[in-house]
Design an enzyme around this catalytic site. Structure first.
Site, PDB file in Angstrom:
ATOM      1  N   LYS A   3       2.104   7.810  -1.221  1.00  0.00           N
ATOM      2  CA  LYS A   3       1.065   6.781  -1.195  1.00  0.00           C
ATOM      3  C   LYS A   3      -0.263   7.328  -1.736  1.00  0.00           C
ATOM      4  O   LYS A   3      -0.527   8.535  -1.643  1.00  0.00           O
ATOM      5  CB  LYS A   3       0.883   6.235   0.228  1.00  0.00           C
ATOM      6  CG  LYS A   3       0.322   7.240   1.198  1.00  0.00           C
ATOM      7  CD  LYS A   3      -0.160   6.612   2.493  1.00  0.00           C
ATOM      8  CE  LYS A   3      -0.843   7.703   3.317  1.00  0.00           C
ATOM      9  NZ  LYS A   3      -1.576   7.288   4.455  1.00  0.00           N
ATOM     10  N   LYS A  45      -6.684   9.153   0.731  1.00  0.00           N
ATOM     11  CA  LYS A  45      -8.039   9.711   0.744  1.00  0.00           C
ATOM     12  C   LYS A  45      -7.990  11.229   0.751  1.00  0.00           C
ATOM     13  O   LYS A  45      -8.890  11.890   0.287  1.00  0.00           O
ATOM     14  CB  LYS A  45      -8.749   9.294   2.054  1.00  0.00           C
ATOM     15  CG  LYS A  45      -9.290   7.894   2.073  1.00  0.00           C
ATOM     16  CD  LYS A  45     -10.050   7.634   3.382  1.00  0.00           C
ATOM     17  CE  LYS A  45      -9.138   7.084   4.447  1.00  0.00           C
ATOM     18  NZ  LYS A  45      -9.814   6.603   5.654  1.00  0.00           N
ATOM     19  N   LYS A  91       0.369  15.473   8.497  1.00  0.00           N
ATOM     20  CA  LYS A  91      -0.935  16.147   8.510  1.00  0.00           C
ATOM     21  C   LYS A  91      -0.828  17.604   8.939  1.00  0.00           C
ATOM     22  O   LYS A  91      -1.746  18.382   8.696  1.00  0.00           O
ATOM     23  CB  LYS A  91      -1.910  15.396   9.432  1.00  0.00           C
ATOM     24  CG  LYS A  91      -2.422  14.125   8.789  1.00  0.00           C
ATOM     25  CD  LYS A  91      -3.667  13.614   9.463  1.00  0.00           C
ATOM     26  CE  LYS A  91      -4.258  12.464   8.647  1.00  0.00           C
ATOM     27  NZ  LYS A  91      -5.276  11.723   9.350  1.00  0.00           N
TER      28      LYS A  91
HETATM   29  P1  TYM Z   1      -7.050   4.857   7.322  1.00  0.00           P
HETATM   30  O1  TYM Z   1      -8.510   5.099   7.442  1.00  0.00           O
HETATM   31  O2  TYM Z   1      -6.187   6.005   6.936  1.00  0.00           O
HETATM   32  O3  TYM Z   1      -6.760   3.703   6.291  1.00  0.00           O
HETATM   33  C1  TYM Z   1      -7.414   2.451   6.361  1.00  0.00           C
HETATM   34  C2  TYM Z   1      -6.457   1.336   6.000  1.00  0.00           C
HETATM   35  O4  TYM Z   1      -5.970   1.487   4.668  1.00  0.00           O
HETATM   36  C3  TYM Z   1      -4.538   1.399   4.656  1.00  0.00           C
HETATM   37  N1  TYM Z   1      -4.037   2.251   3.567  1.00  0.00           N
HETATM   38  C4  TYM Z   1      -3.231   1.822   2.571  1.00  0.00           C
HETATM   39  N2  TYM Z   1      -2.713   0.611   2.291  1.00  0.00           N
HETATM   40  C5  TYM Z   1      -1.945   0.504   1.185  1.00  0.00           C
HETATM   41  N3  TYM Z   1      -1.683   1.544   0.348  1.00  0.00           N
HETATM   42  C6  TYM Z   1      -2.189   2.784   0.589  1.00  0.00           C
HETATM   43  N4  TYM Z   1      -1.935   3.798  -0.250  1.00  0.00           N
HETATM   44  C7  TYM Z   1      -3.006   2.961   1.749  1.00  0.00           C
HETATM   45  N5  TYM Z   1      -3.641   4.029   2.293  1.00  0.00           N
HETATM   46  C8  TYM Z   1      -4.267   3.578   3.399  1.00  0.00           C
HETATM   47  C9  TYM Z   1      -4.125   1.901   6.027  1.00  0.00           C
HETATM   48  O5  TYM Z   1      -2.835   1.464   6.380  1.00  0.00           O
HETATM   49  C10 TYM Z   1      -5.202   1.303   6.901  1.00  0.00           C
HETATM   50  O6  TYM Z   1      -4.891  -0.035   7.246  1.00  0.00           O
HETATM   51  N6  TYM Z   1      -5.418   4.954  12.033  1.00  0.00           N
HETATM   52  C11 TYM Z   1      -6.044   4.117  11.041  1.00  0.00           C
HETATM   53  C12 TYM Z   1      -7.387   3.554  11.494  1.00  0.00           C
HETATM   54  C13 TYM Z   1      -7.382   2.882  12.830  1.00  0.00           C
HETATM   55  C14 TYM Z   1      -6.911   1.577  13.105  1.00  0.00           C
HETATM   56  C15 TYM Z   1      -7.161   1.379  14.508  1.00  0.00           C
HETATM   57  C16 TYM Z   1      -6.326   0.584  12.326  1.00  0.00           C
HETATM   58  C17 TYM Z   1      -7.866   3.394  13.986  1.00  0.00           C
HETATM   59  N7  TYM Z   1      -7.741   2.494  14.994  1.00  0.00           N
HETATM   60  C18 TYM Z   1      -6.801   0.184  15.126  1.00  0.00           C
HETATM   61  C19 TYM Z   1      -5.976  -0.613  12.973  1.00  0.00           C
HETATM   62  C20 TYM Z   1      -6.207  -0.793  14.348  1.00  0.00           C
HETATM   63  C21 TYM Z   1      -6.269   4.930   9.786  1.00  0.00           C
HETATM   64  O7  TYM Z   1      -6.325   6.116   9.834  1.00  0.00           O
HETATM   65  O8  TYM Z   1      -6.495   4.196   8.666  1.00  0.00           O
END
Ligand code: TYM
Length: 339
Positions: free
Chosen positions: A207, A210, A114
């Site tokens: 990957k 968003k 990032k």
């Molecule tokens: P975030 O918002 O970036 O993404 C949400 C979830 O989607 C998964 N993901 C993917 N899985 C497969 N292929 C992809 N291309 C892909 N892009 C995203 C992410 O792995 C995630 O599971 N830090 C986390 C949010 C968070 C969280 C937590 C998760 C905050 N606190 C506690 C679990 C437990 C995040 O930014 O996810």
């Protein structure tokens, strides 16, 4: 008394959710909620680690909750809530900050990614500290299993390390959580799929994301039919013309994985279906397979009112707050605060 193991996971209300978020995380939650006591959070405090327009953040927070519900998270089975409505998350983060080490956070690949463009000088301290807030989210609830995509594995590892360190220093307090990442070939209960990592349609080396600049990187969950057809048409493919599932053809492999996940067909069956036919037919039909899934999902999404979603979120917060408070009080007592 509830003896089921607990799961916790969350999504940031930033950018537009895509099929990677669905296949890597949310689809698995829907399955797991029958087996585990489930808590799903909209992590708005994580979202503000990069600049957000306040009105957009508000809208996105409700949108994510609607996506959870439309995807099949059932508020009767699972708690859904907004992170900032349970202040214990921020309080526990502060205490965990005092045992987390700078080098642990410096090696986090997501922080490095990032800040790659602008350098770390412009980054907020909160962006650096983001994984500690995520550890607080997880540890506050005695979480045993954290269902996430592959990219979050390192963050869950940190939560494990912080839990062990705290326990060692202050006595048994936290359950050591485990990441749950679907392996390739066993997605969302279906026999074949993409596992925890859906790749970008414009670049199979990275990957689906968003925050990727080009919208041609991803199929968003709220894309309309024409947009989906256009994006799949533009998706990069490998050399050759045959539909073959192989590591040598990463772009095609990713598309076949997506096809498999949404059609309940195996990659082998898909290969067979396209013997003697080319990319044109394959892509046209892949777009229809995705539309076939997203259409009913979007209908459910559109039928949800903001009012009913806010009520579900308030109920969710009320349900989880006592769990969070009890754990935080225990932690405060252990470190020597007067509770
Ligand atoms: P975030 O918002 O970036 O993404 C949400 C979830 O989607 C998964 N993901 C993917 N899985 C497969 N292929 C992809 N291309 C892909 N892009 C995203 C992410 O792995 C995630 O599971 N830090 C986390 C949010 C968070 C969280 C937590 C998760 C905050 N606190 C506690 C679990 C437990 C995040 O930014 O996810």
């Amino acid at each position: 008394m509830n003896l089921r193991k607990r799961i916790f996971s969350g999504v940031q209300p930033s950018g537009n959710l895509h099929i990677g978020n669905y296949l890597g995380a949310i689809a698995n939650w829907v399955k797991l909620q029958d087996e585990f006591e489930s808590i799903f959070c909209v992590v708005d405090m994580h979202a503000i680690t990069v600049p957000q327009d306040p009105e957009t953040l508000r809208k996105k927070t409700i949108e994510i909750a609607k996506i959870y519900l439309a995807a099949g998270i059932d508020p009767k089975k699972s708690s859904i809530f907004i992170q900032s409505q349970v202040s214990e998350h921020a309080e526990l983060m502060w205490i965990l900050n005092t045992i987390a080490k700078m080098p642990e956070l410096e090696k986090m690949t997501q922080f490095k990614d990032k800040t790659q463009k602008g350098g770390s000088e412009g980054a907020a301290v909160g962006l650096f500290d983001y994984p500690v807030l995520m550890a607080a989210d997880i540890l506050l609830y005695g979480t045993e299993v954290v269902p996430v995509g592959e990219d979050q594995k390192q963050h869950v590892e940190l939560a494990r390390d912080l839990a062990k360190r705290f326990n060692q220093k202050f006595g048994e307090t936290f359950i050591i959580p485990k990441a749950f990442i679907k392996e390739e070939g066993m997605l969302a209960g279906r026999s074949f799929g993409v596992g925890g990592r859906v790749m970008g349609l414009d670049n199979p080396e990275k990957k689906m994301s968003k925050s990727a600049e080009s919208v041609y990187n991803r199929i968003e969950l709220l894309d309309d039919e024409e947009t989906i057809r256009r994006k799949i048409k533009k998706a990069v493919t490998d050399s050759g013309s045959e539909i073959i599932y192989s590591d040598d053809k990463p772009a095609l492999k990713n598309l076949i994985n997506i096809y498999a996940a949404f059609s309940e067909k195996s990659p082998k069956e898909i290969e067979k279906l396209y013997v003697g036919r080319g990319y044109g037919d394959f892509k046209t039909e892949l777009a229809e397979v995705i539309i076939g899934f997203l259409k009913p999902f979007q209908e459910k999404f559109n039928a949800l009112s903001e009012e009913e979603v806010l009520k579900i979120l308030a109920d969710g917060a009320a349900k989880v707050r006592p769990i969070a408070k009890a754990k935080l009080d225990e932690v405060k007592g252990k470190v020597g605060f007067i509770v």
